[in-house]
Scaffold this motif. Structure first.
Motif, PDB file in Angstrom:
ATOM      1  N   VAL A 152       2.909 -33.419 -14.490  1.00 43.60           N
ATOM      2  CA  VAL A 152       1.269 -34.075 -14.123  1.00 43.60           C
ATOM      3  C   VAL A 152       0.954 -32.661 -13.187  1.00 43.60           C
ATOM      4  O   VAL A 152      -0.346 -32.254 -13.164  1.00 43.60           O
ATOM      5  N   ALA A 153       1.644 -32.365 -12.864  1.00 46.73           N
ATOM      6  CA  ALA A 153       1.791 -30.897 -11.645  1.00 46.73           C
ATOM      7  C   ALA A 153       1.782 -29.998 -11.697  1.00 46.73           C
ATOM      8  O   ALA A 153       1.015 -29.222 -11.562  1.00 46.73           O
ATOM      9  N   GLU A 154       2.214 -29.304 -13.218  1.00 51.41           N
ATOM     10  CA  GLU A 154       1.814 -28.465 -13.660  1.00 51.41           C
ATOM     11  C   GLU A 154       0.283 -28.519 -14.458  1.00 51.41           C
ATOM     12  O   GLU A 154      -0.081 -26.935 -14.868  1.00 51.41           O
ATOM     13  N   ARG A 155      -0.915 -29.492 -14.240  1.00 47.34           N
ATOM     14  CA  ARG A 155      -1.860 -29.148 -14.329  1.00 47.34           C
ATOM     15  C   ARG A 155      -2.914 -29.222 -13.644  1.00 47.34           C
ATOM     16  O   ARG A 155      -2.883 -29.605 -12.045  1.00 47.34           O
ATOM     17  N   PRO A 156      -4.092 -28.750 -13.850  1.00 45.69           N
ATOM     18  CA  PRO A 156      -5.098 -28.545 -12.360  1.00 45.69           C
ATOM     19  C   PRO A 156      -5.831 -30.215 -12.148  1.00 45.69           C
ATOM     20  O   PRO A 156      -5.792 -30.910 -13.032  1.00 45.69           O
ATOM     21  N   LEU A 157      -6.408 -30.761 -11.245  1.00 45.74           N
ATOM     22  CA  LEU A 157      -7.006 -31.724 -10.750  1.00 45.74           C
ATOM     23  C   LEU A 157      -7.931 -31.584 -11.893  1.00 45.74           C
ATOM     24  O   LEU A 157      -8.274 -33.047 -12.267  1.00 45.74           O
ATOM     25  N   ALA A 158      -8.649 -31.046 -12.605  1.00 43.41           N
ATOM     26  CA  ALA A 158      -9.906 -31.542 -13.084  1.00 43.41           C
ATOM     27  C   ALA A 158      -9.852 -30.393 -14.832  1.00 43.41           C
ATOM     28  O   ALA A 158      -9.495 -29.401 -14.484  1.00 43.41           O
ATOM     29  N   GLU A 159      -9.081 -30.759 -15.259  1.00 40.77           N
ATOM     30  CA  GLU A 159      -9.038 -29.689 -17.240  1.00 40.77           C
ATOM     31  C   GLU A 159     -10.807 -30.195 -17.423  1.00 40.77           C
ATOM     32  O   GLU A 159     -11.255 -30.642 -17.732  1.00 40.77           O
ATOM     33  N   SER A 355     -20.219 -26.398 -26.776  1.00 40.87           N
ATOM     34  CA  SER A 355     -20.183 -28.969 -25.926  1.00 40.87           C
ATOM     35  C   SER A 355     -18.648 -28.917 -25.408  1.00 40.87           C
ATOM     36  O   SER A 355     -17.781 -28.024 -24.860  1.00 40.87           O
ATOM     37  N   ARG A 356     -18.646 -29.780 -24.783  1.00 36.75           N
ATOM     38  CA  ARG A 356     -17.819 -29.635 -23.290  1.00 36.75           C
ATOM     39  C   ARG A 356     -16.769 -30.281 -23.216  1.00 36.75           C
ATOM     40  O   ARG A 356     -16.944 -31.856 -23.587  1.00 36.75           O
ATOM     41  N   PHE A 357     -15.718 -29.957 -22.857  1.00 37.19           N
ATOM     42  CA  PHE A 357     -14.462 -31.520 -23.033  1.00 37.19           C
ATOM     43  C   PHE A 357     -13.989 -31.542 -21.290  1.00 37.19           C
ATOM     44  O   PHE A 357     -13.817 -30.262 -20.064  1.00 37.19           O
ATOM     45  N   VAL A 358     -13.980 -32.378 -20.683  1.00 44.41           N
ATOM     46  CA  VAL A 358     -13.599 -32.765 -18.922  1.00 44.41           C
ATOM     47  C   VAL A 358     -12.884 -33.641 -18.857  1.00 44.41           C
ATOM     48  O   VAL A 358     -12.554 -34.665 -19.758  1.00 44.41           O
ATOM     49  N   ARG A 359     -11.592 -33.712 -18.330  1.00 41.88           N
ATOM     50  CA  ARG A 359      -9.944 -34.689 -18.585  1.00 41.88           C
ATOM     51  C   ARG A 359      -9.619 -34.564 -16.832  1.00 41.88           C
ATOM     52  O   ARG A 359      -9.629 -33.907 -16.554  1.00 41.88           O
ATOM     53  N   LEU A 360      -9.753 -36.389 -16.597  1.00 42.32           N
ATOM     54  CA  LEU A 360      -8.590 -36.433 -15.148  1.00 42.32           C
ATOM     55  C   LEU A 360      -8.331 -37.271 -15.727  1.00 42.32           C
ATOM     56  O   LEU A 360      -8.129 -38.343 -16.420  1.00 42.32           O
ATOM     57  N   ARG A 364      -3.193 -37.128 -11.941  1.00 40.32           N
ATOM     58  CA  ARG A 364      -2.740 -36.108 -10.968  1.00 40.32           C
ATOM     59  C   ARG A 364      -3.783 -35.848  -9.655  1.00 40.32           C
ATOM     60  O   ARG A 364      -3.701 -35.075  -8.959  1.00 40.32           O
ATOM     61  N   THR A 365      -5.225 -37.370  -9.442  1.00 41.24           N
ATOM     62  CA  THR A 365      -4.962 -37.304  -8.115  1.00 41.24           C
ATOM     63  C   THR A 365      -3.741 -37.407  -7.247  1.00 41.24           C
ATOM     64  O   THR A 365      -4.514 -37.793  -6.097  1.00 41.24           O
ATOM     65  N   GLU A 367      -1.324 -36.970  -7.097  1.00 41.85           N
ATOM     66  CA  GLU A 367      -0.375 -36.148  -6.395  1.00 41.85           C
ATOM     67  C   GLU A 367      -1.272 -34.946  -5.809  1.00 41.85           C
ATOM     68  O   GLU A 367      -0.875 -34.312  -4.501  1.00 41.85           O
ATOM     69  N   TRP A 368      -2.337 -34.796  -5.811  1.00 44.25           N
ATOM     70  CA  TRP A 368      -3.247 -33.708  -5.100  1.00 44.25           C
ATOM     71  C   TRP A 368      -3.390 -34.658  -3.669  1.00 44.25           C
ATOM     72  O   TRP A 368      -2.995 -34.001  -2.578  1.00 44.25           O
ATOM     73  N   LEU A 369      -3.224 -35.706  -3.323  1.00 41.36           N
ATOM     74  CA  LEU A 369      -3.637 -36.269  -2.532  1.00 41.36           C
ATOM     75  C   LEU A 369      -2.140 -36.506  -1.295  1.00 41.36           C
ATOM     76  O   LEU A 369      -1.889 -36.007  -0.549  1.00 41.36           O
ATOM     77  N   MET A 370      -0.801 -36.123  -2.099  1.00 44.51           N
ATOM     78  CA  MET A 370       0.639 -36.590  -1.725  1.00 44.51           C
ATOM     79  C   MET A 370       1.081 -34.926  -1.433  1.00 44.51           C
ATOM     80  O   MET A 370       1.272 -35.102   0.263  1.00 44.51           O
ATOM     81  N   ASN A 371       0.275 -34.021  -2.030  1.00 46.52           N
ATOM     82  CA  ASN A 371       0.677 -32.434  -1.374  1.00 46.52           C
ATOM     83  C   ASN A 371      -0.670 -31.236  -1.297  1.00 46.52           C
ATOM     84  O   ASN A 371      -0.299 -30.531  -1.054  1.00 46.52           O
ATOM     85  N   GLY A 372      -1.706 -32.098  -1.543  1.00 45.54           N
ATOM     86  CA  GLY A 372      -3.278 -30.959  -1.594  1.00 45.54           C
ATOM     87  C   GLY A 372      -3.632 -31.461  -0.966  1.00 45.54           C
ATOM     88  O   GLY A 372      -5.182 -29.829  -0.557  1.00 45.54           O
ATOM     89  N   ILE A 373      -3.596 -32.087   0.643  1.00 44.17           N
ATOM     90  CA  ILE A 373      -5.509 -32.723   1.131  1.00 44.17           C
ATOM     91  C   ILE A 373      -4.200 -32.148   2.730  1.00 44.17           C
ATOM     92  O   ILE A 373      -3.763 -33.336   2.749  1.00 44.17           O
ATOM     93  N   PRO A 374      -4.877 -31.255   3.404  1.00 44.46           N
ATOM     94  CA  PRO A 374      -4.523 -31.341   4.534  1.00 44.46           C
ATOM     95  C   PRO A 374      -5.510 -32.217   5.372  1.00 44.46           C
ATOM     96  O   PRO A 374      -6.621 -32.315   5.095  1.00 44.46           O
ATOM     97  N   ALA A 375      -5.209 -33.341   6.622  1.00 44.72           N
ATOM     98  CA  ALA A 375      -5.621 -34.270   7.341  1.00 44.72           C
ATOM     99  C   ALA A 375      -6.776 -32.807   7.971  1.00 44.72           C
ATOM    100  O   ALA A 375      -6.145 -31.695   9.233  1.00 44.72           O
ATOM    101  N   ASP A 376      -7.904 -33.258   8.755  1.00 49.80           N
ATOM    102  CA  ASP A 376      -8.557 -32.904   9.861  1.00 49.80           C
ATOM    103  C   ASP A 376      -8.288 -33.438  10.769  1.00 49.80           C
ATOM    104  O   ASP A 376      -8.059 -34.947  11.207  1.00 49.80           O
TER     105      ASP A 376
END
Length: 431
Positions: A152-159, A355-360, A364-365, A367-376
């Protein structure tokens, strides 16, 4: 973008308020950008994100009232259980998941003892092997070492991917008010539970004709369907027995959103590439719990279970007494992000085609909450409750109290055009 930060909104040890605001803000920006392009505006409408509206919407399922009755969000067997060496969380809201859990763990009146006799990982594997849902509590460190977490961590938040060289999308110009960026677009909604339906509920808010399709043998929970059914129509369709009807719907669809386990719909010809071959220019959006990669890619999952596996429950509580986020924030946040990615894909199509493809994925969200969002900062106002962001309406299922949409931009919609109706009550055809 104007942000109204409110102290006391979505209080947690992790930066949940910041995640929620970021997800809704991304969706509102994407909507405003597409609306500006379609309306020929000289500048993108101003976006406003208010923590009060966001907080209320992120627990919309708790604020829903149907004829004054509060919703049922979790069944009695969807809970934490003490095991011989820790904790397990189960999910048994749906009858078939409840039956599979009991087939492994025994009758309801002996479950406490049955869980206490076995290890958490043993229960996790046994219940999943039977088609049920149970996840062992892990610390963040234990999850980080798990092969699924690594994948999971190897992938972008939104593919994102471009599937072909279909010609550029030609939009009908927009005029009038409110500004509806998705007006005239047809969305096939093959999602369940919260995250996917939140995404399609948002597209409906923005003007899309959203048709939700469910298998007749898998009815949705009524309260859950009511909360996420605003703006949509709901029909049942057996993909195996009535492929012709689906093909007719697909022939004029602009977006297909799926929320089943990765690969589960491929046998019906619903993989992204297969859909693009049959409907060039389509946008395919996929959502899953654990991701479409790694050893858990085919596992079922829900927000509450992802919180337990990824260490969120241990952070919000402890390994001795697990906790939970103040909202099913992985579901809601990922839903708004998925809607944002669909809107961006549509904008890109108008410029570059294809044609487009998006995936979440919820994991992975997480992982973003745990490691990627600073508190304000705590905020320049306070959250004094949801009343300012609640509304009421009559519907085919009764009088509803509900949370208003948090996606807001100048000139945009402030509410859905239609309330939800009964599950499966509409014909499987476009309006």
């Amino acid at each position: 973008m104007t942000e109204v930060m409110r102290e006391g909104a979505l209080q947690a040890r992790l930066p949940v308020r910041e995640l929620a605001r970021a997800c809704v803000g991304a969706c509102a920006r994407a909507a405003a950008e597409l609306g500006a392009r379609r309306a020929g505006l000289g500048e993108v409408p101003a976006v406003r994100v208010d923590d009060g509206a966001v907080t209320t919407a992120f627990v919309s399922e708790r604020h829903l009232l149907i004829n004054g009755r509060a919703p049922v969000n979790f069944a009695p067997l969807s809970r934490f259980w003490r095991t011989a060496d820790g904790w397990v969380r189960t999910h048994a809201n749906y009858p078939h998941h409840r039956e599979r859990l009991l087939a492994v763990m025994g009758p309801p009146d002996s479950l406490e003892a049955a869980f206490a006799e076995r290890s958490a990982l043993e229960i996790e594997e046994a219940v999943y092997a039977a088609g049920g849902l149970a996840v062992a509590l892990r610390t963040p460190q234990e999850w980080a070492a798990h092969p699924q977490a690594v994948a999971v961590a190897e992938r972008p938040l939104a593919e994102r991917a471009r599937l072909d060289s279909a010609r550029a999308r030609a939009f009908t110009p927009l005029d009038g008010t409110p500004l509806l960026p998705a007006a005239g677009l047809r969305v096939l909604d093959l999602t369940r539970v919260i995250a996917g339906p939140v995404a399609t509920r948002t597209l409906a808010l923005l003007g899309a004709d959203v048709l939700r399709l469910d298998a007749p043998r898998l009815p949705e929970l009524p309260d859950q369907h009511a909360d996420t059914g605003f703006g949509k129509r709901s029909a049942t369709l057996d993909l195996a027995a009535d492929r012709r009807t689906f093909d007719e719907l697909l022939a004029t669809a602009d977006v297909v959103v799926t929320g089943y386990r990765p690969g589960a719909l491929d046998r019906f010809g619903l993989s992204p590439r297969a859909l693009a071959e049959r409907r060039p220019g389509v946008v395919v959006a996929q959502l899953s719990a654990w991701g479409a990669y790694g050893p858990w890619r085919e596992r079922r999952g829900f927000d509450s279970l992802v919180q337990v596996a990824t260490g969120i429950a241990a952070v919000e509580g402890s390994v001795e007494q697990p906790g939970a986020l103040p909202a099913q924030a992985l579901d809601h946040g990922t839903g708004y992000l998925l809607a944002a990615e669909v809107l961006r894909a549509l904008t890109e199509q108008s410029e570059e085609g294809g044609s487009r493809f998006v995936r979440l994925a919820l994991a992975r969200t997480a992982e973003w909450l745990m490691n990627g969002i600073p508190a304000d900062s705590p905020g320049d106002a306070s959250y004094d409750g949801p009343d300012a962001w609640l509304a009421e309406t009559d519907s085919g299922i009764g009088r509803l109290r509900y949370a208003l949409p948090p996606v807001s931009f100048a000139g945009g919609p402030t509410d859905w055009a239609r309330p939800p109706g009964p599950w499966g009550a509409d014909p499987a055809r476009w309006a």
